[in-house]
Design an enzyme around this catalytic site. Structure first.
Site, PDB file in Angstrom:
ATOM      1  N   GLU A 120     -49.083 -15.400   2.538  1.00  0.00           N
ATOM      2  CA  GLU A 120     -49.907 -16.050   1.336  1.00  0.00           C
ATOM      3  C   GLU A 120     -50.883 -14.938   0.547  1.00  0.00           C
ATOM      4  O   GLU A 120     -50.632 -15.783  -0.660  1.00  0.00           O
ATOM      5  CB  GLU A 120     -50.554 -16.734   2.066  1.00  0.00           C
ATOM      6  CG  GLU A 120     -51.291 -17.908   1.408  1.00  0.00           C
ATOM      7  CD  GLU A 120     -50.678 -19.027   0.550  1.00  0.00           C
ATOM      8  OE1 GLU A 120     -51.253 -19.907   0.254  1.00  0.00           O
ATOM      9  OE2 GLU A 120     -48.894 -19.070   1.182  1.00  0.00           O
ATOM     10  N   THR A 168     -50.830 -20.374  -8.535  1.00  0.00           N
ATOM     11  CA  THR A 168     -52.455 -20.591  -7.522  1.00  0.00           C
ATOM     12  C   THR A 168     -52.876 -19.945  -8.250  1.00  0.00           C
ATOM     13  O   THR A 168     -53.879 -19.513  -8.526  1.00  0.00           O
ATOM     14  CB  THR A 168     -51.983 -20.177  -6.196  1.00  0.00           C
ATOM     15  OG1 THR A 168     -50.986 -20.841  -5.463  1.00  0.00           O
ATOM     16  CG2 THR A 168     -53.072 -19.693  -5.433  1.00  0.00           C
TER      17      THR A 168
END
Length: 293
Positions: A120, A168
């Site tokens: 991630e 993000t």
């Protein structure tokens, strides 16, 4: 060949920034792995044109390196990148589970969570477990450091995804650097309410606990039509509405009989400001599933 289906997830849930996460029963990514001398990656599906196939820049490449498990990896994206629905986390979680099985590493799902977190980090720039934990373990998860607590909750949800992309990293840039005592107390109270709702399978408490005065307002400003969509969902019966993860996805908690109306209202809310969107009538679901072909 090992095949793993990993679910979309929603992180934060409003009041649980960088801590709360929930697995959704749809949509999902599917990953297939085969042993190889070196790692190669093929990507197909929703938004695949935006995903690098170079293992050095892909979440699953980082997972393969962490497990010392080179493989030919095929990713079929069912979760659009930059959606706020845990797209990179699902791929990382699926790769961790698949490669652990392929090479018989013997790690538990809980032990795989931080490894998937390394994948991630390839996208977000930091290790965060609030997406990969529910993708692997299912249910509602509370991730604090390396400790993860899971609740097998059953809450109906609607996830609405507009045709807007928010990275993000950009979404983290708008997070306030500090908070007042009043904001902290309010957030803790809402987080406790949401957690209680998850433990009781109570959509009313979960929705009430989603409300947040700190991070969500800053991220909502990045989403065209957020206020209109939120009000439309609440008017259609949603018990609570918040930004899903980093956005632009919007998540609503509800009772099962209201999901259809809420989904239509959210899509219409985005349409009213000229933004196309799709809605998933979903619920909190299980974690990644594995099969041998």
């Amino acid at each position: 060949m090992i095949t793993v289906r990993a679910p979309a997830t929603s992180a934060n849930l409003g009041s649980g920034f960088d801590v709360f996460g929930a697995a959704l029963d749809r949509p999902a990514d599917v990953i297939r792995v085969e042993k190889a001398d070196r790692t190669t990656i093929d990507v197909t599906g929703y938004g695949s044109e935006f995903i690098p196939e170079d293992p050095a820049n892909n979440t699953v490449g980082a997972v393969a390196e962490a497990l010392d498990a080179p493989a030919h990896i095929r990713i079929d994206k069912g979760i659009r990148p930059s959606s706020g629905l845990g797209s990179s986390g699902a791929s990382a979680a699926a790769a961790a589970l698949a490669l652990n099985e392929l090479y018989d590493r013997g790690l538990t799902r809980t032990e795989l969570v931080p490894i998937a977190g390394k994948g991630e980090a390839t996208v977000s720039g930091e290790v965060h477990l609030d997406n990969v934990a529910p993708a692997l373990l299912g249910g509602f998860t509370v991730a604090t450091g390396r400790d993860v607590t899971t609740v097998d909750a059953d809450i109906p949800l609607v996830a609405c995804l507009p045709e807007i992309a928010i990275s993000t990293r950009d979404a983290r840039d708008v997070v306030p650097a500090g908070a007042t005592m009043e904001q902290l107390v309010y957030t803790i109270g809402r987080a406790a309410t949401l957690t209680t709702g998850m433990c009781r399978d109570d959509p009313r408490l979960v929705g009430k606990g989603m409300h947040d005065r700190l991070v969500t307002p800053a991220r909502a400003d990045l989403i065209s039509g957020y206020d209109e969509v939120r009000e439309a969902a609440l008017a259609a019966g949603a018990t609570g509405v918040t930004v899903s993860g980093a956005g632009p996805g919007v998540l609503a908690a509800c009772y099962p009989e209201d999901r259809r109306d809420i989904a239509a209202a959210m899509v219409e809310g985005f349409g009213a400001v000229g933004v196309d969107a799709r809605a998933y009538q979903t619920r909190i679901g299980g974690g990644a599933t594995l099969s041998r072909d």
